[in-house]
Design an enzyme around this catalytic site. Sequence first.
Site, PDB file in Angstrom:
ATOM      1  N   ASP A 202      60.024   4.461  25.502  1.00 57.84           N
ATOM      2  CA  ASP A 202      59.780   5.498  26.495  1.00 57.84           C
ATOM      3  C   ASP A 202      60.689   6.678  26.183  1.00 57.84           C
ATOM      4  O   ASP A 202      61.905   6.535  26.101  1.00 57.84           O
ATOM      5  CB  ASP A 202      60.089   4.959  27.902  1.00 57.84           C
ATOM      6  CG  ASP A 202      59.841   6.006  28.968  1.00 57.84           C
ATOM      7  OD1 ASP A 202      58.675   6.354  29.185  1.00 57.84           O
ATOM      8  OD2 ASP A 202      60.824   6.484  29.559  1.00 57.84           O
ATOM      9  N   GLU A 286      54.089   6.614  24.124  1.00 55.74           N
ATOM     10  CA  GLU A 286      53.131   7.184  25.059  1.00 55.74           C
ATOM     11  C   GLU A 286      52.435   8.353  24.368  1.00 55.74           C
ATOM     12  O   GLU A 286      53.080   9.113  23.652  1.00 55.74           O
ATOM     13  CB  GLU A 286      53.906   7.696  26.267  1.00 55.74           C
ATOM     14  CG  GLU A 286      53.116   7.729  27.514  1.00 55.74           C
ATOM     15  CD  GLU A 286      54.026   8.077  28.675  1.00 55.74           C
ATOM     16  OE1 GLU A 286      53.515   8.169  29.782  1.00 55.74           O
ATOM     17  OE2 GLU A 286      55.237   8.262  28.466  1.00 55.74           O
ATOM     18  N   CYS A 339      54.137  -2.511  37.211  1.00 51.40           N
ATOM     19  CA  CYS A 339      55.294  -3.401  37.198  1.00 51.40           C
ATOM     20  C   CYS A 339      55.251  -4.202  35.896  1.00 51.40           C
ATOM     21  O   CYS A 339      54.235  -4.809  35.571  1.00 51.40           O
ATOM     22  CB  CYS A 339      55.251  -4.349  38.391  1.00 51.40           C
ATOM     23  SG  CYS A 339      56.464  -5.686  38.273  1.00 51.40           S
ATOM     24  N   CYS A 342      54.874  -8.370  37.026  1.00 51.44           N
ATOM     25  CA  CYS A 342      53.672  -8.961  37.602  1.00 51.44           C
ATOM     26  C   CYS A 342      52.413  -8.143  37.333  1.00 51.44           C
ATOM     27  O   CYS A 342      51.307  -8.592  37.587  1.00 51.44           O
ATOM     28  CB  CYS A 342      53.845  -9.176  39.096  1.00 51.44           C
ATOM     29  SG  CYS A 342      53.832  -7.650  40.044  1.00 51.44           S
ATOM     30  N   CYS A 358      59.372  -3.265  42.698  1.00 53.24           N
ATOM     31  CA  CYS A 358      58.029  -3.806  42.881  1.00 53.24           C
ATOM     32  C   CYS A 358      57.905  -4.445  44.253  1.00 53.24           C
ATOM     33  O   CYS A 358      58.722  -5.287  44.630  1.00 53.24           O
ATOM     34  CB  CYS A 358      57.708  -4.822  41.796  1.00 53.24           C
ATOM     35  SG  CYS A 358      56.073  -5.536  41.995  1.00 53.24           S
ATOM     36  N   CYS A 361      56.396  -8.530  43.450  1.00 50.90           N
ATOM     37  CA  CYS A 361      57.262  -9.594  42.942  1.00 50.90           C
ATOM     38  C   CYS A 361      58.743  -9.273  43.124  1.00 50.90           C
ATOM     39  O   CYS A 361      59.609 -10.016  42.673  1.00 50.90           O
ATOM     40  CB  CYS A 361      56.941  -9.898  41.486  1.00 50.90           C
ATOM     41  SG  CYS A 361      57.535  -8.629  40.352  1.00 50.90           S
ATOM     42  N   ASP A 368      62.860   3.759  33.205  1.00 47.70           N
ATOM     43  CA  ASP A 368      62.505   3.964  31.800  1.00 47.70           C
ATOM     44  C   ASP A 368      62.291   2.639  31.069  1.00 47.70           C
ATOM     45  O   ASP A 368      61.394   2.510  30.242  1.00 47.70           O
ATOM     46  CB  ASP A 368      63.595   4.773  31.080  1.00 47.70           C
ATOM     47  CG  ASP A 368      63.757   6.163  31.674  1.00 47.70           C
ATOM     48  OD1 ASP A 368      62.787   6.660  32.275  1.00 47.70           O
ATOM     49  OD2 ASP A 368      64.850   6.734  31.546  1.00 47.70           O
TER      50      ASP A 368
HETATM   51 ZN   LIG Z   1      56.002  -6.886  40.175  1.00 47.52          ZN
END
Ligand SMILES: [Zn+2]
Length: 416
Positions: A202, A286, A339, A342, A358, A361, A368
Amino acid sequence: MNVLRAFKTELDLNNRQKTACTQHAGAARWAYNWGLARMIEAYNAGEKTPSAIDLNRELNALKKGELAWMYEVSKCAPQEALRNLDQAFDNFFRRVKEKKAGKKIQVGFPRFKSKKKGLGSFRLTGSIHVFEKAIQLPRLGRLRLKESGYLPGGDVHTLNATVSEHAGRWFVSVQVEMDLPDQTHRAAFGVGQTAKPVAGVDLGILALATVSDGTRIENPRAIKHSLGKIKRLQRSVSRRQAGSANRRKAVQQLARAHIRVANIRRDTLHQATSLLARTKSAVVLEDLNVSGMMKNHHLAQAIADVGMYEFRRQMSYKGEWYGCEVLFADRFYPSTKRCSRCGNVKPEFDLSERVYKCEVCHLIIDRDLNAALNLERWPTASSAERHACGEGVRPGRPAVLDEAGTEPRSTMCRFA
Ligand SMILES: [Zn+2]
């Protein structure tokens, strides 16, 4: 495998050498502009446009008369400038053809070189020798280098050297032919083996790059300091009267500060891209939103953008050298909103938030690093996952990463 590589470094010139370099650059610019005028003349008269060789012959004849001053400089300077002109016309005709074929590009006719844009540059070929602290060039002799040991010396084949001026500083760029070890050699050195991990990277403003194995490549401190200086100098430029000597001085100072930032940044980028290309089997970046970038006027962001282009460029060619694949996640992939544990995708995730939390989870992770981890798994993500951007909350993915949890990332590849 033979590859061409260029190395650029700063020269440490005395006044006599600066004068000689200025003369060479002047001769190169003169020859280029003269050649361009000759081409246009021939074209308008309906004649066949002269080639670089024709022009060089014509120029040599002129040297015996009115252009006697050109004997003071190496014959390479005008000769190579004419070769550049030839290249400029080749590019022009190629792009005209591409445009006719329907490609959406802008085509510009080769332009005259202006003194206003700086002293310019010139290229020399022939006998070039690199020493620890100096480079020896035809006509100019031995020129000191500011950084010792950077240019490759010894038995590498140096093809040419280009000397250029930028904001009052002189640089030399040498092009060398290098023999890279082939695949079997690479394997012996642990390079190019399939067991190497995949990494997501990133690129950002706060940290220069965050790698999914947990490595953070920080921006050098010197950049922050220089950014403040650039802002000050920019104000100073805009306060001065257009066309005044003081404004010219301020512009020059500003240019120097910009170069300093660019140099520091490039150095750091080179270290990072070399490390990644050597130690990873693939790197996922990216994809850049080019149109969004052009609109950005914020200084720190603008400089970060330039860094991203440079990172991409370096990563691509170094990847080829070291057998590291460079992949680009498309820009609909929700690398920041997703995330990394999850797979839940947040509908909104503000730019100012540094930590990813998140709701599903309860993972808490650096923004980053979370993005880097998502990029790492992009090659194996399904197309639904890849285009989940901004489509609200999605059911969690099977928890492949559960065991890893929030523990420090290992460099092992989980998707190979
Ligand atoms: Zn999560």
